[in-house]
Scaffold this active site. Structure first.
Site: not given
Length: 758
Positions: A31, A34, A459
């Site tokens: 997860c 961690c 863009d």
């Protein structure tokens, strides 16, 4: 290798110490918390700065040059995870070897399939009394045992690792809760009353729906449906998450795949085809029309037009000749070129862009799943409540059995069954509806910023415009018909491969019909083309203003002031017309900009094209803020600058040159008609390539995020509300079962409301 300096004397001394950088592959993370724990441990080392990306399972570490990499790996291992330096694949193997299935994804898929098949009948038998036959509880035990033990093994293993390091995550709660439910059920079946085939008042162990608050009888209560159901639900969430994670590195693969795979190198005057990895600086190689340029270099022979729009955003192909530089992965759109390699491998523009994308993705490592954030507080609190319940009951009653059953009841009711559905169901329904509307949402973590986005950077080429050169105006000299100009120019340009020539030829054929074949054709480098059409000498290309009649000179000047390309058509040495060519604006772009403004967003046009063209396009679609003539690296800096001003930025793009900026922005939206690199680096993909879908995507993302939050609030709220009953020993098993079932039904139903999004 870099050096750093700081204003303090101690830091000045440290500044002289050279630093190095390494990338480690981290294993065992389950997860986002961690990743945060690994990052925290590494950053506690002297002089070490680390960023751990849970999505790509990599740690980018800057450390003092004298520190062994083995010490960094040892720190990660002590934290409970694995670490190693990535081994570079052999180029030949990389090109020929088939892509293998992800072992993590395959393992999760197998566990999910088996667990779901076994858990479903357990849940149905426990919740529906009509399905409870004699000794059904023993069948439930037989089906639930492999789900809890084998299906839940990843959670148990992670919980054990966390416990060794004094940490508690969602894995801890899932493991402790399911094992507690399973352990309680085993005790009730083998040592309590739940396993008895016949009991007074409860023949054949039938569970009835007596929804009353009463003291729990641990001896006759089993929670096998809780243990098996939670494991299956959480595995579903993990599988969906792993499938999303698997695509995290695809942006880099897509970027590197853009390059040429082999190249025609000149050896002793002969062309020899070799893999591009064997190119060396100084080698000369041939690029034919339509081929990709193998690496960065300098033109030493020939002239052509090079389409660099994917890298630079420039809509008009650039003419190159001897002495001009060219970039790897761009396309030769015209004549034959001989290029001398000046940069290869990791030094090329394409490789630098790949590093930009990866660095930008690493910058998002701190984004955590909503459930993990809440569980960081919820899990320790639940464990403390369970311990407090056990201690309190033991102190007040001295009854160890009552204290144990009440404590376990706390863990069971806290184990969030609905939490396993909260995110994946909303995401599945939201993404399914999005797919119908031409919107692809990559994962739950990308939704967090949509509510706060206040600036949308667009863009130009391929996003606001079509990205294709198109014939616009035709200006004919006095006494000359427009069709004559188009017929003469179109016939000659039809024989040319230049993108502007193709636009003129296509426009002429569309407006006048079939074009005649030129009797003679010649390409004049830097000036255009010439030949004979219908017996007349025709030239199409560049002519100075003073060689034109006043009306044509004025038309040419106005077109160029608007950023359009103007070509002059002459017949028998006399100018007869001017044609203007430009990248056409999409018909829906202006409407899309209005829709984005209606969402409270400020549009900004960001492009590598020149300022005149950019401002002209911006005026046409209603954009006030324009940033033009920026390279891909500068696009990233522009996004960072806007974020530094306190804005939350969404970026919409389609080219390779947008990939790093898409990954850097708080929210990246890629046009589905664009490149794979842009799509993979983005958070949302607009499949249809219609800019109007960008506004729909942001609205759908916000709605999906709101639904996920509502689901999480209910999933945790139900647990929190029931915890006092469990702690007091008043948790009736059917109240718990019915509430848990209703909680899951509510989460699914709430998620299904997204199907009505329009």
């Amino acid at each position: 290798m870099t050096t750093a300096a700081a204003p303090t004397p101690a830091a000045d001394a440290a500044a002289a110490v050279p630093v190095s950088e390494v990338e480690l592959v981290i294993g065992g993370m389950t997860c986002a918390s961690c990743a945060a724990r690994v990052e925290k441990k590494l950053n506690r080392m002297d002089g070490v700065t680390a960023t751990v990306n849970y999505a790509t399972e990599k740690a980018r570490i800057t450390y003092p040059a004298g520190t062994p990499v083995a010490d960094l790996i040892a720190t990660v291992v002590k934290t409970g995870y694995t670490a190693e330096e990535p081994a570079p694949p052999a180029p030949e193997e990389e090109e020929t070897a088939p892509a293998a299935d992800d072992p993590e994804l395959a393992s999760l898929r197998e566990r999910l399939t088996v667990s779901a098949v076994l858990a479903l009948p357990v849940v149905l038998m426990s919740m529906i009394p009509a399905l409870q036959f004699d000794n059904w509880q023993w069948l439930s035990l037989t089906l639930a045992a492999p789900v809890v033990v084998w299906g839940g093994l990843p959670f148990h293993r992670a919980a054990l690792t966390n416990a060794r390091h004094g940490a508690a995550t969602m894995d801890t709660l899932v493991s402790v809760g399911t094992l507690a439910a399973f352990g309680w059920s085993l005790w009730a079946l083998f040592f309590g009353d739940a396993g008895m085939p016949e009991m007074p008042g409860m023949p054949g162990m039938r569970d009835g729906f007596t929804l009353t608050v009463s003291r729990t009888d641990g001896a006759s209560t089993i929670y096998l449906e809780v243990a098996a159901g939670v494991v299956a639900f959480i595995l579903l969430g993990r599988f969906l998450e792993a499938r999303s994670k698997r695509r995290a590195g695809a942006a880099l693969r897509a970027l590197m795949e853009l390059g040429a795979k082999d190249v025609a190198v000149l050896r002793d005057g002969r062309e020899v085809r070799v893999p591009v990895g064997r190119l060396a600086v100084g080698d000369r190689f041939v690029v034919r029309p339509g081929e990709k340029i193998a690496t960065d270099g300098t033109v030493v022979e020939g002239s052509s037009a090079v389409d660099a729009s994917m890298l630079t955003g420039e809509s008009v192909p650039a003419d190159v000749a001897v002495g001009d530089t060219v970039t790897g992965a761009t396309v030769n759109a015209g004549g034959r070129l001989v290029v001398e390699a000046t940069r290869i491998g990791s030094d090329t523009q394409l490789a630098r862009m790949a590093r930009l994308v990866e660095n930008a993705q690493n910058g998002k490592a701190d984004v955590q799943r909503l459930a993990d954030r809440v569980s960081g507080i919820f899990v320790p609190v639940v464990l403390l409540i369970a311990l407090g319940t056990f201690g309190g009951w033991l102190a007040l009653t001295g009854d160890t059995a009552a204290a144990f059953t009440s404590a376990v009841a706390v863990l069971i009711i806290a184990c969030p069954c609905a939490l396993g559905l909260a995110t994946p169901t909303a995401l599945m329904v939201g993404t399914g509806r999005g797919a119908q509307l031409g919107i692809l949402i990559k994962g739950p973590e990308v939704l967090e910023s949509t509510r706060r986005v206040d600036t949308v950077v667009l863009d130009k080429t391929g996003t606001v415009t079509t990205g294709r050169m198109t014939l616009h105006e035709v200006y004919a000299a006095e006494g000359v018909d427009e069709s004559e100009v188009l017929r003469a120019a179109g016939a000659l340009e039809h024989a040319s491969e230049h993108p502007i020539a193709r636009a003129v030829a296509a426009g002429a054929e569309e407006r006048t019909g079939p074009l005649p074949d030129p009797e003679h054709f010649e390409n004049v480098p830097g000036l255009g083309v010439r030949g004979r059409v219908d017996g007349r000498d025709i030239r199409v290309g560049r002519l100075p203003h003073d060689a034109l009649p006043p009306e044509l000179a004025r038309a040419k000047g106005e077109a160029e002031a608007q950023g359009r390309t103007a070509v002059v058509v002459s017949r028998d040495g006399v100018a007869i017309g001017v044609l203007t060519v430009a990248d056409a604006i999409k018909e829906t772009s202006a409407e899309a900009v209005r829709a984005l403004r209606a969402l409270g967003l400020t549009p900004v046009l960001l492009t590598g094209d020149n300022g005149v063209v950019a401002r002209s396009v911006a005026r046409s679609v209603g954009i006030d803020e324009v940033i033009a003539e920026v390279l891909p690296e500068e696009k990233v800096r522009m996004i960072e600058r806007l974020r530094g001003e306190g804005r939350t930025v969404a970026m919409v793009g389609d080219g390779v040159n947008d990939a790093a900026a898409l990954a850097t922005a708080d929210l990246g939206l890629a046009m589905g008609t664009g490149t794979d690199a842009a799509i993979e680096a983005s958070d949302l993909t607009l499949v249809r390539g219609d800019l109007r879908v960008a506004a729909d995507a942001i609205r759908l993302s916000r709605r999906t995020l709101s639904t996920i939050r509502g689901n999480l609030a209910w999933a945790f709220g139900y647990n929190v509300a029931a915890l006092p009953l469990a702690a007091a020993g008043l948790l009736n098993p059917m109240i718990a079962g019915a509430a848990m079932a209703f909680s899951s039904v509510f989460v699914v139903t709430n998620s299904l409301r997204l199907r009505a999004f329009s």
